[in-house]
Design a protein around this motif. Structure first.
Motif, PDB file in Angstrom:
ATOM      1  N   UNK A 147       0.834  -1.213   0.000  1.00  0.00           N
ATOM      2  CA  UNK A 147       0.000   0.000   0.000  1.00  0.00           C
ATOM      3  C   UNK A 147       0.868   1.262   0.000  1.00  0.00           C
ATOM      4  N   UNK A 148       1.927   1.238   0.833  1.00  0.00           N
ATOM      5  CA  UNK A 148       2.780   2.421   0.959  1.00  0.00           C
ATOM      6  C   UNK A 148       3.525   2.671  -0.355  1.00  0.00           C
ATOM      7  N   UNK A 149       4.009   1.595  -0.968  1.00  0.00           N
ATOM      8  CA  UNK A 149       4.696   1.733  -2.273  1.00  0.00           C
ATOM      9  C   UNK A 149       3.751   2.324  -3.321  1.00  0.00           C
ATOM     10  N   UNK A 150       2.507   1.818  -3.337  1.00  0.00           N
ATOM     11  CA  UNK A 150       1.526   2.314  -4.313  1.00  0.00           C
ATOM     12  C   UNK A 150       1.239   3.802  -4.102  1.00  0.00           C
ATOM     13  N   UNK A 151       1.171   4.202  -2.840  1.00  0.00           N
ATOM     14  CA  UNK A 151       0.897   5.612  -2.541  1.00  0.00           C
ATOM     15  C   UNK A 151       2.049   6.479  -3.047  1.00  0.00           C
ATOM     16  N   UNK A 153       4.157   5.795  -5.483  1.00  0.00           N
ATOM     17  CA  UNK A 153       4.140   5.810  -6.952  1.00  0.00           C
ATOM     18  C   UNK A 153       3.050   6.767  -7.458  1.00  0.00           C
ATOM     19  N   UNK A 154       1.874   6.707  -6.832  1.00  0.00           N
ATOM     20  CA  UNK A 154       0.759   7.561  -7.264  1.00  0.00           C
ATOM     21  C   UNK A 154       1.119   9.035  -7.077  1.00  0.00           C
ATOM     22  N   UNK A 155       1.803   9.362  -5.974  1.00  0.00           N
ATOM     23  CA  UNK A 155       2.241  10.750  -5.735  1.00  0.00           C
ATOM     24  C   UNK A 155       3.188  11.190  -6.845  1.00  0.00           C
ATOM     25  N   UNK A 156       4.156  10.329  -7.148  1.00  0.00           N
ATOM     26  CA  UNK A 156       5.150  10.670  -8.184  1.00  0.00           C
ATOM     27  C   UNK A 156       4.474  10.980  -9.511  1.00  0.00           C
ATOM     28  N   UNK A 157       3.473  10.181  -9.868  1.00  0.00           N
ATOM     29  CA  UNK A 157       2.783  10.362 -11.158  1.00  0.00           C
ATOM     30  C   UNK A 157       2.106  11.727 -11.261  1.00  0.00           C
ATOM     31  N   UNK A 158       1.679  12.243 -10.109  1.00  0.00           N
ATOM     32  CA  UNK A 158       0.947  13.511 -10.113  1.00  0.00           C
ATOM     33  C   UNK A 158       1.829  14.730  -9.855  1.00  0.00           C
TER      34      UNK A 158
END
Ligand code: NAP
Length: 285
Positions: free
Chosen positions: A49-53, A55-60
């Motif tokens: 979950x933490x990794x996904x969060x 990655x999602x931050x980086x994309x935005x």
């Protein structure tokens, strides 16, 4: 009847595109929204979950910091880290990944987060604000669910809504948010009697139980909107929700799948809260 599928991946992608533009506008003013995520211990699901969060931050274009602390971290070390993050201007959101190891008091730790940076909305002050309908942050999963219902063009005013589950992170805040949208709300739990007779009244049925195949077609009113929050593994080890998709899709009017329904919305709402916090906290810059 064959239910229309509410595609959470598609709705989440649309929301993230809007957020990307909002982040770009902030960046043009020299403001980079920042999220700090704290993970205590090595729970494999939490690590994902933490990794996904991150990655999602980086994309935005959201700045993200990750703090991974050993499982035996003492309360003072964790509280000191939260205090430091509370004081840092460039951090707009602080999230402590749950569950915490048993020796740490979840309530004490969550209460230490500055309510203005509490993007998960678990601080008692934010919970209270949700109750009175004067809230800035709302818990991510129920927010994502409302966004999914809105995306289907369903007006909640006067609708009979039934929520199965009364947890602090899904069921209770969901019920309050539906109430604020003028729905008539019933909350069910493990002690509810004659559950199918209650759920059959629902124009909108939201299941947050955590049991595969729990909601069957005989529990659903024809044409109802059915939102499946559950994240379970079936006997074959495959990710599935609470709803028996096969049979319920023949009765419901709208249905969210698992995976690809509520799940993608939860992280998206976390990103939205972080951007909102940056807009609100740093509007004077
Ligand atoms: P939880 O804290 O375990 O709560 C489950 C609720 O279900 C409880 O209120 C419980 O009632 C109720 N329940 C259990 N058995 C029941 C029964 N036979 N009849 C009626 N109600 C029953 O779980 P949670 O944290 O809310 O999560 C629920 C599910 O959603 C889990 O599968 C979780 O993984 C998933 N989830 C998904 C997301 C996402 O982003 N997709 C986010 C959060 C959670 P009592 O209160 O009486 O025990």
């Amino acid at each position: 009847m064959s239910a229309k599928i509410i595609d959470g991946k598609q709705v989440a992608a649309r929301c993230r595109e809007e957020l990307k533009q909002q982040v770009a506008a902030l960046r043009a003013r020299g403001i980079i929204p920042g999220l700090a995520v704290i993970l205590v211990g090595e729970d494999p699901a939490s690590q994902v979950y933490v990794r996904n969060k991150h990655r999602a931050c980086e994309e935005l274009g959201i700045h993200s910091e990750q703090y991974t602390l050993p499982a035996d971290t003492d309360r003072q070390t964790l509280l000191d880290l939260i205090t430091e993050l509370n004081g840092r201007e460039e951090i707009d959101g602080i999230l402590v990944q749950l569950p915490l190891p048993g020796h740490l008091d979840e309530k004490e730790i969550l209460s230490a987060i500055d309510p203005a940076k509490d993007v998960d909305s678990f601080h008692p002050q934010n919970v209270g604000r949700l109750v009175i309908g004067d809230y800035f942050f709302a818990p991510c999963t129920p927010s994502g669910i409302l966004t999914l219902i809105d995306s289907a063009g369903v007006d909640l005013t006067g609708k009979e809504c039934v929520v199965i589950g009364r947890s602090n992170i899904v069921g209770k805040p969901m019920a309050l948010m539906l109430l604020h949208r003028n729905a008539t709300v019933t909350v069910c739990h493990s002690k509810t009697r004659e559950l199918p007779s209650v759920t059959r009244r629902a124009d909108v049925l939201i299941s947050a139980v955590g049991k595969a195949g729990f909601v069957t077609a005989d529990m659903v009113k024809p044409g109802a909107v059915v939102i499946d929050v559950g994240m379970n593994r079936n006997q074959a080890g495959k990710l599935c929700g609470d709803v028996d998709f096969e049979s319920v899709s023949r009765v419901a009017g709208y249905l969210t799948p698992v995976p690809g329904g509520v799940g993608p919305m939860t992280i998206t709402m976390l990103l939205r809260s972080t951007v909102l916090s940056a807009q609100n906290r740093r509007k004077k810059q």
